[in-house]
Enzyme design. Structure first.
Site, mmCIF file in Angstrom:
data_model
loop_
_atom_site.group_PDB
_atom_site.id
_atom_site.type_symbol
_atom_site.label_atom_id
_atom_site.label_comp_id
_atom_site.label_asym_id
_atom_site.label_seq_id
_atom_site.Cartn_x
_atom_site.Cartn_y
_atom_site.Cartn_z
ATOM 1 N N ARG A 1 0.722 -1.139 -0.103
ATOM 2 C CA ARG A 1 -0.004 -0.075 -0.002
ATOM 3 C C ARG A 1 0.830 1.255 -0.018
ATOM 4 O O ARG A 1 0.552 2.118 0.622
ATOM 5 C CB ARG A 1 -0.792 -0.122 1.149
ATOM 6 C CG ARG A 1 -1.903 -1.230 1.245
ATOM 7 C CD ARG A 1 -2.929 -1.501 0.040
ATOM 8 N NE ARG A 1 -3.517 -2.612 0.079
ATOM 9 C CZ ARG A 1 -2.917 -3.617 -0.337
ATOM 10 N NH1 ARG A 1 -2.008 -3.390 -1.163
ATOM 11 N NH2 ARG A 1 -3.789 -4.979 -0.040
ATOM 12 N N SER B 1 -11.135 -2.808 3.555
ATOM 13 C CA SER B 1 -10.506 -2.935 5.000
ATOM 14 C C SER B 1 -9.913 -1.565 5.455
ATOM 15 O O SER B 1 -9.199 -0.820 4.707
ATOM 16 C CB SER B 1 -9.401 -3.717 4.542
ATOM 17 O OG SER B 1 -9.720 -5.037 4.317
ATOM 18 N N GLU C 1 -5.425 2.012 6.619
ATOM 19 C CA GLU C 1 -5.144 1.982 5.250
ATOM 20 C C GLU C 1 -5.856 2.927 4.520
ATOM 21 O O GLU C 1 -5.432 3.573 3.282
ATOM 22 C CB GLU C 1 -5.366 0.453 4.941
ATOM 23 C CG GLU C 1 -5.352 0.297 3.170
ATOM 24 C CD GLU C 1 -6.091 -0.977 2.679
ATOM 25 O OE1 GLU C 1 -5.366 -2.052 3.345
ATOM 26 O OE2 GLU C 1 -6.202 -1.059 1.629
HETATM 27 C C1 LIG Z 1 -15.770 -2.609 -0.631
HETATM 28 C C2 LIG Z 1 -14.121 -2.478 -0.940
HETATM 29 C C3 LIG Z 1 -13.394 -3.396 -1.134
HETATM 30 C C4 LIG Z 1 -11.859 -3.203 -1.398
HETATM 31 N N1 LIG Z 1 -11.151 -4.240 -1.315
HETATM 32 C C5 LIG Z 1 -9.576 -3.606 -1.576
HETATM 33 C C6 LIG Z 1 -8.708 -4.918 -1.830
HETATM 34 O O1 LIG Z 1 -8.772 -6.116 -2.000
HETATM 35 N N2 LIG Z 1 -7.469 -4.466 -2.095
HETATM 36 C C7 LIG Z 1 -7.055 -3.093 -1.955
HETATM 37 O O2 LIG Z 1 -5.694 -2.703 -1.928
HETATM 38 N N3 LIG Z 1 -7.952 -2.143 -1.835
HETATM 39 C C8 LIG Z 1 -9.184 -2.541 -1.655
HETATM 40 N N4 LIG Z 1 -10.363 -1.468 -1.399
HETATM 41 C C9 LIG Z 1 -9.893 -0.012 -1.560
HETATM 42 C C10 LIG Z 1 -9.846 0.792 -2.670
HETATM 43 O O3 LIG Z 1 -10.754 0.294 -3.612
HETATM 44 C C11 LIG Z 1 -8.395 0.692 -3.444
HETATM 45 O O4 LIG Z 1 -7.520 1.471 -2.645
HETATM 46 C C12 LIG Z 1 -8.485 1.497 -4.718
HETATM 47 O O5 LIG Z 1 -7.164 1.200 -5.415
HETATM 48 C C13 LIG Z 1 -8.648 2.969 -4.586
HETATM 49 O O6 LIG Z 1 -9.026 3.529 -5.900
HETATM 50 P P1 LIG Z 1 -9.707 4.753 -6.129
HETATM 51 O O7 LIG Z 1 -10.006 5.150 -7.742
HETATM 52 O O8 LIG Z 1 -11.195 4.709 -5.470
HETATM 53 O O9 LIG Z 1 -8.925 5.818 -5.386
HETATM 54 P P2 LIG Z 1 -9.426 6.991 -4.176
HETATM 55 O O10 LIG Z 1 -10.150 6.424 -3.255
HETATM 56 O O11 LIG Z 1 -10.183 8.081 -5.032
HETATM 57 O O12 LIG Z 1 -8.078 7.611 -3.977
HETATM 58 C C14 LIG Z 1 -7.107 6.969 -3.294
HETATM 59 C C15 LIG Z 1 -5.963 7.727 -3.259
HETATM 60 O O13 LIG Z 1 -5.475 7.645 -4.585
HETATM 61 C C16 LIG Z 1 -4.982 8.860 -5.083
HETATM 62 N N5 LIG Z 1 -5.334 8.833 -6.402
HETATM 63 C C17 LIG Z 1 -6.423 8.514 -7.113
HETATM 64 N N6 LIG Z 1 -6.418 8.586 -8.384
HETATM 65 C C18 LIG Z 1 -5.389 9.211 -8.648
HETATM 66 C C19 LIG Z 1 -4.371 9.577 -9.997
HETATM 67 N N7 LIG Z 1 -5.149 9.577 -11.212
HETATM 68 N N8 LIG Z 1 -3.193 10.001 -9.805
HETATM 69 C C20 LIG Z 1 -2.600 9.931 -8.604
HETATM 70 N N9 LIG Z 1 -3.247 9.751 -7.586
HETATM 71 C C21 LIG Z 1 -4.373 9.260 -7.502
HETATM 72 C C22 LIG Z 1 -5.950 9.827 -4.277
HETATM 73 O O14 LIG Z 1 -5.394 11.165 -4.297
HETATM 74 C C23 LIG Z 1 -5.851 9.167 -3.030
HETATM 75 O O15 LIG Z 1 -4.958 9.650 -1.824
HETATM 76 C C24 LIG Z 1 -11.709 -1.707 -1.413
HETATM 77 C C25 LIG Z 1 -12.499 -0.961 -1.149
HETATM 78 C C26 LIG Z 1 -14.088 -1.076 -1.047
HETATM 79 C C27 LIG Z 1 -14.871 -0.196 -0.820
#
Ligand SMILES: Cc1cc2nc3c(=O)[nH]c(=O)nc-3n(C[C@H](O)[C@H](O)[C@H](O)COP(=O)(O)OP(=O)(O)OC[C@H]3O[C@@H](n4cnc5c(N)ncnc54)[C@H](O)[C@@H]3O)c2cc1C
Length: 307
Positions: A178, A228, A298
């Site tokens: 992460r 998580s 996280e």
């Molecule tokens: C039900 C559920 C299950 C999940 N399961 C997992 C799992 O199994 N494994 C896991 O690792 N995570 C999991 N997650 C967490 C999450 O989905 C991941 O961390 C995912 O990668 C976040 O992506 P996002 O586009 O929603 O980013 P966001 O939540 O919108 O942003 C997260 C971070 O990324 C940055 N960011 C976003 N886009 C960009 C970009 N284009 N350039 C630079 N920075 C950027 C943001 O500034 C922020 O700091 C889960 C979440 C949920 C709700």
């Protein structure tokens, strides 16, 4: 003098961006929590993103990137400045080698996984149930079921706050659990290339469905959450420690430790960021008192008065 957001919004629209003023972030996060962003800006392409960075820099307006908002805990006071989203863009592209997929950062990880499956390319199955965008996945080095973005990421195209673009190999991101260097540099991921391996579509689909089935069985997907809540402590599991401390079902306001999976904090209705933070502190303290392990979130707390 305060920032003239209405004026900035007009200029951003003039550069092709879609802009919402004082937009509640609760509508744009999987937790369904968060006060308003001064401006929520969607950039349809790289030129618009570069214009957004440059207009904000001129006015000293902070810019925060957001993907699908699935790993964020946004403050009840909202987010100062511009929250910038990159539009999903076109379908991913397959390179002539037949194994490398190029994909824009705003594209959903789930759709990328389906694209890979349809082209008989294996390696991304682990990510099928991760509900974020490609940009968020790279930033977080998202992972599950023994896989992580670092395993398949070949290179990324990045934009800095001056609108300058560079392409770097995945190794330069120092991807760890992460973690990526993007957390320090603040650069935006514009697109990413993934190196995959040929395999039968049926085998790939089978693995994807297996992982998805396990998620549905174990995770409280019926409630808003950010996945998580805590990082996995070395040699242990956050959920196991929380369960052992007897904290399943512990609640503060509308925030609750899931009964189904103790590693998830869920929003059972009307939870505020303050509720979640208080619940998080209680969990951290009680797990520490019992097992001497301090759980680190996280989920990323962002917005006013959070840093
Ligand atoms: C039900 C559920 C299950 C999940 N399961 C997992 C799992 O199994 N494994 C896991 O690792 N995570 C999991 N997650 C967490 C999450 O989905 C991941 O961390 C995912 O990668 C976040 O992506 P996002 O586009 O929603 O980013 P966001 O939540 O919108 O942003 C997260 C971070 O990324 C940055 N960011 C976003 N886009 C960009 C970009 N284009 N350039 C630079 N920075 C950027 C943001 O500034 C922020 O700091 C889960 C979440 C949920 C709700």
């Amino acid at each position: 003098m305060g920032v003239e957001y209405t004026q900035l919004a007009m200029e951003l629209r003039g550069r092709g961006c879609m802009v919402l003023e004082r937009e509640p972030m609760a509508a744009h996060t999987s937790f369904k929590i968060g006060g308003p962003a001064d401006l929520l800006v969607t950039a349809p392409d790289e030129n618009a993103a570069a214009a957004a960075f440059s207009l904000c820099r001129e006015r000293d307006v902070p810019v925060m990137l957001v993907g699908n908002g699935t790993n964020l805990l946004v403050s009840d006071g909202g987010i100062e400045g511009v929250v910038l989203r990159l539009e999903a863009g076109e379908e991913p592209g397959l390179q002539p080698d037949g194994c490398t997929i190029h994909c824009s950062a705003g594209y959903s990880v789930k759709r990328l996984c389906l694209f890979a499956r349809d082209h008989g390319l294996a390696g991304l199955e682990f990510a099928y149930g991760i509900p974020g965008t490609v940009g968020g996945g790279v930033f977080m080095n998202a992972g599950a079921y023994g896989g992580q973005m670092a395993d398949v990421l070949l290179s990324v195209r990045l934009m800095d706050r001056y609108g300058r673009i560079r392409e770097i190999p995945a190794e330069a991101l120092d991807l760890g659990y992460r973690h990526s260097t993007l957390m320090e540099t603040g650069e935006a991921v514009l697109s990413a290339a993934f190196q995959l391996k040929p395999d039968s579509r049926t085998a790939i689909a089978g693995r994807m469905e297996d992982f998805m089935g396990r998620r549905k069985e174990k995770q409280p997907l019926e409630y808003p959450s950010a996945g998580s809540f805590f990082k996995r402590p070395p040699g242990n599991f956050a959920g196991t420690l929380i369960e052992r401390a007897g904290l399943k079902g512990l609640a503060v306001g509308g925030a609750r430790v899931s009964e189904k999976h103790a590693g998830f904090i869920i929003n059972t209705g009307g939870a505020t960021c303050r509720d979640v933070l208080e619940l998080c502190r209680q969990v951290q303290r009680r797990v520490f008192d019992r097992d001497g392990v301090w759980l680190e979130p996280e989920v990323r707390p962002v917005g006013r008065e959070m840093e």
